[in-house]
Design a protein around this motif. Structure first.
Motif, PDB file in Angstrom:
ATOM      1  N   GLU A 172      15.007  30.639   8.289  1.00  0.00           N
ATOM      2  CA  GLU A 172      13.919  30.402   9.260  1.00  0.00           C
ATOM      3  C   GLU A 172      13.322  29.015   9.090  1.00  0.00           C
ATOM      4  O   GLU A 172      12.993  28.346  10.066  1.00  0.00           O
ATOM      5  CB  GLU A 172      12.817  31.448   9.080  1.00  0.00           C
ATOM      6  N   LYS A 176      15.572  23.246   6.191  1.00  0.00           N
ATOM      7  CA  LYS A 176      15.136  22.082   6.971  1.00  0.00           C
ATOM      8  C   LYS A 176      14.793  20.959   5.996  1.00  0.00           C
ATOM      9  O   LYS A 176      14.566  21.186   4.794  1.00  0.00           O
ATOM     10  CB  LYS A 176      13.928  22.453   7.834  1.00  0.00           C
ATOM     11  N   HIS A 209      20.232  25.650   9.689  1.00  0.00           N
ATOM     12  CA  HIS A 209      19.238  25.233  10.694  1.00  0.00           C
ATOM     13  C   HIS A 209      18.092  24.571   9.973  1.00  0.00           C
ATOM     14  O   HIS A 209      17.467  25.220   9.120  1.00  0.00           O
ATOM     15  CB  HIS A 209      18.770  26.471  11.475  1.00  0.00           C
ATOM     16  N   GLU A 366      17.704  32.005  18.973  1.00  0.00           N
ATOM     17  CA  GLU A 366      16.373  32.312  18.431  1.00  0.00           C
ATOM     18  C   GLU A 366      15.664  33.345  19.305  1.00  0.00           C
ATOM     19  O   GLU A 366      14.526  33.230  19.661  1.00  0.00           O
ATOM     20  CB  GLU A 366      15.531  31.035  18.318  1.00  0.00           C
TER      21      GLU A 366
HETATM   22  O1  G3I Z   1       5.882  30.244   2.805  1.00  0.00           O
HETATM   23  C1  G3I Z   1       5.055  29.075   2.664  1.00  0.00           C
HETATM   24  C2  G3I Z   1       3.819  29.412   1.867  1.00  0.00           C
HETATM   25  O2  G3I Z   1       4.207  29.747   0.528  1.00  0.00           O
HETATM   26  C3  G3I Z   1       2.879  28.199   1.854  1.00  0.00           C
HETATM   27  O3  G3I Z   1       1.689  28.540   1.182  1.00  0.00           O
HETATM   28  C4  G3I Z   1       2.576  27.802   3.297  1.00  0.00           C
HETATM   29  C5  G3I Z   1       1.667  26.615   3.393  1.00  0.00           C
HETATM   30  O4  G3I Z   1       2.379  25.458   3.026  1.00  0.00           O
HETATM   31  O5  G3I Z   1       3.799  27.460   3.967  1.00  0.00           O
HETATM   32  C6  G3I Z   1       4.657  28.595   4.061  1.00  0.00           C
HETATM   33  O6  G3I Z   1       5.831  28.197   4.705  1.00  0.00           O
HETATM   34  C7  G3I Z   1       5.689  28.041   6.135  1.00  0.00           C
HETATM   35  C8  G3I Z   1       6.729  28.948   6.781  1.00  0.00           C
HETATM   36  O7  G3I Z   1       6.782  28.746   8.201  1.00  0.00           O
HETATM   37  C9  G3I Z   1       6.467  30.405   6.516  1.00  0.00           C
HETATM   38  O8  G3I Z   1       5.263  30.783   7.093  1.00  0.00           O
HETATM   39  C10 G3I Z   1       5.993  26.596   6.461  1.00  0.00           C
HETATM   40  O9  G3I Z   1       4.966  25.789   5.957  1.00  0.00           O
HETATM   41  C11 G3I Z   1       6.081  26.436   7.978  1.00  0.00           C
HETATM   42  O10 G3I Z   1       6.508  25.114   8.292  1.00  0.00           O
HETATM   43  C12 G3I Z   1       7.134  27.399   8.522  1.00  0.00           C
HETATM   44  O11 G3I Z   1       7.136  27.306   9.950  1.00  0.00           O
HETATM   45  C13 G3I Z   1       8.425  27.560  10.564  1.00  0.00           C
HETATM   46  C14 G3I Z   1       8.595  26.510  11.668  1.00  0.00           C
HETATM   47  O12 G3I Z   1       9.819  26.753  12.409  1.00  0.00           O
HETATM   48  C15 G3I Z   1       8.671  25.110  11.071  1.00  0.00           C
HETATM   49  O13 G3I Z   1       9.773  25.039  10.196  1.00  0.00           O
HETATM   50  C16 G3I Z   1       8.428  28.965  11.158  1.00  0.00           C
HETATM   51  O14 G3I Z   1       8.421  29.930  10.121  1.00  0.00           O
HETATM   52  C17 G3I Z   1       9.676  29.148  12.019  1.00  0.00           C
HETATM   53  O15 G3I Z   1       9.644  30.400  12.693  1.00  0.00           O
HETATM   54  C18 G3I Z   1       9.780  28.032  13.053  1.00  0.00           C
HETATM   55  O16 G3I Z   1      10.988  28.202  13.745  1.00  0.00           O
HETATM   56  C19 G3I Z   1      11.235  27.265  14.812  1.00  0.00           C
HETATM   57  C20 G3I Z   1      12.717  26.888  14.784  1.00  0.00           C
HETATM   58  O17 G3I Z   1      13.046  26.330  13.546  1.00  0.00           O
HETATM   59  C21 G3I Z   1      13.047  25.952  15.934  1.00  0.00           C
HETATM   60  N1  G3I Z   1      12.666  26.554  17.223  1.00  0.00           N
HETATM   61  C22 G3I Z   1      11.254  26.952  17.290  1.00  0.00           C
HETATM   62  C23 G3I Z   1      10.933  27.928  16.159  1.00  0.00           C
HETATM   63  C24 G3I Z   1       9.491  28.375  16.256  1.00  0.00           C
HETATM   64  O18 G3I Z   1       8.634  27.288  16.026  1.00  0.00           O
END
Ligand code: G3I
Length: 455
Positions: A172, A176, A209, A366
């Motif tokens: 997820e 990256k 991804h 997705e």
């Molecule tokens: O798990 C950590 C946690 O331990 C920490 O305390 C917190 C604060 O830093 O971060 C947490 O990780 C976050 C993670 O999601 C889980 O919640 C990351 O910072 C955050 O960047 C991440 O966001 C993801 C986002 O892409 C950016 O990478 C989302 O889960 C994910 O669903 C989203 O997916 C994107 C696809 O890659 C591309 N298409 C759109 C889709 C939705 O935005």
């Protein structure tokens, strides 16, 4: 006269790719003189006495002299084909891309097959792990069913559901750049390794991804102090490091994600350090960097709103055409974050048609379907009425995907396992129930809708 000879040589090197839709990925290179080369072709079967041995049968047909050589996908030298069946042992769990090259006086053709192996040996029809036919992956024919994972969601019920219903996983967020390369010269592959090792151990394909995405760029890259040339060298080194690490384990990669700006349908500029530092052809450069490292990994371009925005869809296909002209792209990922009431089937079909007409792999990459697009904050549960409408929309997606030609099938991936884990909850800040399982890992009507659409 000399120039003419050089021109003829150049023209000869300009090849027409006429792809067939056979069971193998077959490439026919036809020289301008019209001399049809011999088309490579092979089949394989699993040994009746040893589940880790396949019997390769060179089924190439052609007149005149031609040479056949195997690449067994284990990084070794080419092996000359011998008369009769070739026996090949595939011991380690994972995916092996086997290629047959056939050469004659006018050049060469190739055919390839990916063979999956799990702890029980070579997977029959590439379906691993003793499939439950009533499961999502059991109902899918000729393509895999994917979900997203995190390194802390690979045990317990997550593990049980993933292994029962899925044969493709996408990280997820932990594959990256902002996670794998947090500071210059310092990689952190811990979470990514856990995810890839889980996929390999369970005979599940891993989809990488995303190598290049403006939304997951570490601060040090955003503020890179070197020259543009040094920036490009750094990106080349990053792509090489990642792809070499996961070669033979990660079957496919989203090389570039979401490069197109909403509204303008031009390449993002202000919010893309890659576009600003590497130029208007940064996408082609990144795909070339990936292809230079691993000739076998499948390379995808991935983006959103492909169905709902025809202008963005056209811009995406223009990128695909530029990459295809350079023989750099294998597939397109349509994210398809949609709602129970749209986009229309015809718009989703348009994404498929454009991909298939270019003979590229189609990844529904997705998938999630909002049941509360009205953003009603007072919603507390999924009504049976909305649950059935969501089921119908998932069934529609599954029907569209199932009708894709086999040669263009890749994976049908949902962006989350259970409703309460969906990114949409934080993104929109209102309740929603967008996935196939409820918060107790119980299948919803949407799950049944996918099964029905696959059948
Ligand atoms: O798990 C950590 C946690 O331990 C920490 O305390 C917190 C604060 O830093 O971060 C947490 O990780 C976050 C993670 O999601 C889980 O919640 C990351 O910072 C955050 O960047 C991440 O966001 C993801 C986002 O892409 C950016 O990478 C989302 O889960 C994910 O669903 C989203 O997916 C994107 C696809 O890659 C591309 N298409 C759109 C889709 C939705 O935005």
């Amino acid at each position: 006269m000399k120039n003419f000879r050089i021109y003829k040589l150049l023209v000869f090197l300009i090849i027409l790719v006429i792809s067939s839709c056979g069971s193998d990925d077959e490439v026919i290179y036809v020289s301008p003189s019209g001399t049809q080369l011999v088309q490579a072709s092979f089949t394989y079967s699993i040994s009746a006495t040893d589940p880790n041995v396949i019997l390769l049968n060179n089924t190439t047909q052609g007149s005149g002299e031609f040479k056949s050589e195997w690449n067994f996908g284990m990084g070794d030298e080419l092996v000359l084909d011998q008369p009769g069946l070739e026996e090949l042992r595939l011991n380690g769990a994972g995916s092996y891309t086997i290629k047959l090259y056939v050469t004659n006086a006018a050049g060469f053709t190739e055919a390839s097959e990916t063979v999956r192996v799990d702890e029980d040996g070579v997977c029959p029809s590439n379906i691993c792990g003793g499939i439950d036919p009533s499961s999502l992956k059991g109902a899918a024919v000729g393509f895999s069913v994917g979900t997203i994972v995190r390194d802390n969601r690979l045990t317990g019920m997550h593990d049980e559901v993933i292994r029962r219903d899925f044969n493709n996983i996408t990280s997820e967020y932990q594959m990256k750049m902002d996670v794998m390369y947090p500071s210059q010269g310092t990689y952190d592959f811990g979470p990514a390794d856990a995810i890839v090792d889980y996929g390999v151990a369970n005979g599940i394909d891993v989809h990488g991804h995303a190598l290049i995405w403006h939304n997951s760029t570490p601060d040090w890259v955003e503020n890179f102090a070197g020259t543009d040339a040094e920036f490009e060298d750094m990106i080349r080194d990053y792509i090489r490091t990642v792809l070499e690490r996961y070669k033979g384990k990660v079957r496919s990669w989203d090389v570039v994600n979401e490069a197109i700006a909403d509204g303008s349908n031009e390449l993002r500029f202000d919010d893309s350090v890659f576009r600003r530092r590497m130029g208007a052809d940064y996408i082609e450069k990144c795909f070339q960097m990936a292809r230079d490292v691993d000739p076998d990994v499948l390379l995808f371009y991935n983006d959103y709103n492909m169905a709902s925005d025809s202008g963005k869809r056209a811009a995406m296909f223009a990128i695909a055409d530029r990459l295809k002209a350079l023989n750099l792209i294998d597939g397109i990922g349509a994210q398809l974050h949609i709602s129970y009431n749209g986009p229309a089937r015809s718009e989703i079909q348009a994404v498929v048609d454009g991909t298939v007409s270019r003979n590229l792999l189609m990844h529904f990459a997705e998938l999630d379907i909002r049941t509360n697009p009205e953003e009603n904050s007072s919603v507390t549960a999924l009504s049976s009425e909305r649950a059935l409408l969501q089921k119908d929309k998932y069934k529609e997606l599954a029907e569209i995907y199932t009708d894709i030609p086999t040669a263009n099938k890749f994976a049908f991936t949902v962006w989350g396992l259970k409703d309460n884990e969906s990114w949409l909850l934080d993104f929109w800040g209102v309740p929603d129930f967008p996935l196939l399982f409820d918060s107790n890992f119980d299948p919803k009507p949407a799950y049944q809708g996918v099964i029905e659409g696959f059948q």
